[in-house]
Design a protein around this motif. Sequence first.
Motif, short mmCIF file in Angstrom:
data_model
loop_
_atom_site.label_atom_id
_atom_site.label_comp_id
_atom_site.label_asym_id
_atom_site.label_seq_id
_atom_site.Cartn_x
_atom_site.Cartn_y
_atom_site.Cartn_z
N UNK A 38 0.79 -1.17 -0.03
CA UNK A 38 -0.14 0.08 0.03
C UNK A 38 0.93 1.19 0.15
N UNK A 39 1.91 1.32 0.90
CA UNK A 39 2.96 2.19 0.75
C UNK A 39 3.63 2.56 -0.41
N UNK A 40 4.04 1.56 -1.16
CA UNK A 40 4.77 1.47 -2.18
C UNK A 40 3.83 1.94 -3.33
N UNK A 41 2.74 1.22 -3.21
CA UNK A 41 1.92 1.92 -4.35
C UNK A 41 1.34 3.42 -4.52
N UNK A 42 0.99 3.77 -3.19
CA UNK A 42 0.74 5.15 -3.02
C UNK A 42 1.83 6.11 -3.23
N UNK A 43 3.13 5.96 -2.94
CA UNK A 43 4.06 6.56 -3.11
C UNK A 43 4.38 6.62 -4.74
N UNK A 44 4.43 5.53 -5.35
CA UNK A 44 4.60 5.51 -6.77
C UNK A 44 3.59 6.16 -7.64
N UNK A 45 2.38 6.27 -7.17
CA UNK A 45 1.45 7.06 -7.97
C UNK A 45 1.40 8.57 -7.65
N UNK A 46 1.70 8.86 -6.45
CA UNK A 46 1.97 10.31 -6.13
C UNK A 46 3.27 10.83 -6.78
N UNK A 47 4.27 10.19 -6.82
CA UNK A 47 5.59 10.61 -7.35
C UNK A 47 5.46 10.66 -8.99
N UNK A 48 4.52 9.87 -9.44
CA UNK A 48 4.16 10.10 -11.02
C UNK A 48 3.01 11.08 -11.12
N UNK A 49 3.13 12.00 -10.19
CA UNK A 49 1.83 13.18 -10.36
C UNK A 49 0.26 12.86 -10.42
N UNK A 50 0.17 11.74 -10.04
CA UNK A 50 -1.28 11.30 -9.66
C UNK A 50 -1.83 12.03 -8.52
N UNK A 51 -3.08 12.47 -8.72
CA UNK A 51 -3.49 13.37 -7.52
C UNK A 51 -4.05 12.54 -6.51
N UNK A 52 -4.35 13.09 -5.34
CA UNK A 52 -4.60 12.33 -4.11
C UNK A 52 -5.97 11.85 -4.25
N UNK A 53 -6.80 12.32 -4.97
CA UNK A 53 -8.33 11.51 -5.12
C UNK A 53 -8.07 10.24 -5.86
N UNK A 54 -7.43 10.29 -6.91
CA UNK A 54 -7.29 9.18 -7.67
C UNK A 54 -6.44 8.01 -6.89
N UNK A 55 -5.41 8.36 -6.33
CA UNK A 55 -4.59 7.46 -5.63
C UNK A 55 -5.61 7.03 -4.25
N UNK B 299 -1.34 9.76 4.33
CA UNK B 299 -0.42 9.18 5.54
C UNK B 299 0.25 8.05 4.61
N UNK B 300 -0.22 7.52 3.78
CA UNK B 300 0.58 6.40 2.78
C UNK B 300 1.34 6.91 1.55
N UNK B 301 1.21 8.04 1.19
CA UNK B 301 1.63 8.70 -0.02
C UNK B 301 3.14 9.43 0.67
N UNK B 302 4.13 8.97 0.14
CA UNK B 302 5.21 9.78 0.44
C UNK B 302 6.08 10.23 -0.83
#
Length: 88
Positions: free
Chosen positions: A28-45, A59-62
């Motif tokens: 969950x942490x890895x997926x959230x962080x990868x999506x956020x760092x790929x400029x995916x918005x928080x809503x979509x993550x 909390x899970x997006x780093x």
Amino acid sequence: MLEEHVQSAWQRARDAARRHDVRFHNLRHSTASALINACTDLYSVGAVLGYKDSRSTARYSHLSTESLTAAVLRVGQKSPHTTQKKRA
């Protein structure tokens, strides 16, 4: 039945990778962080991870240092609206 199948597959994958320290929850942490760092918005993550509360998503997006640096550099870029000359 599905839960047992997923747990069994997860255990086999961990055994094959010799990574018994990694838990399914780590994904969950890895997926959230990868999506956020790929400029995916928080809503979509949050939607991908099944969260209803944006605080859980945050909390899970780093953000990586590179993503933070890029965000700061974007602030310094000029937009077409700010580069127009004033008319006298």
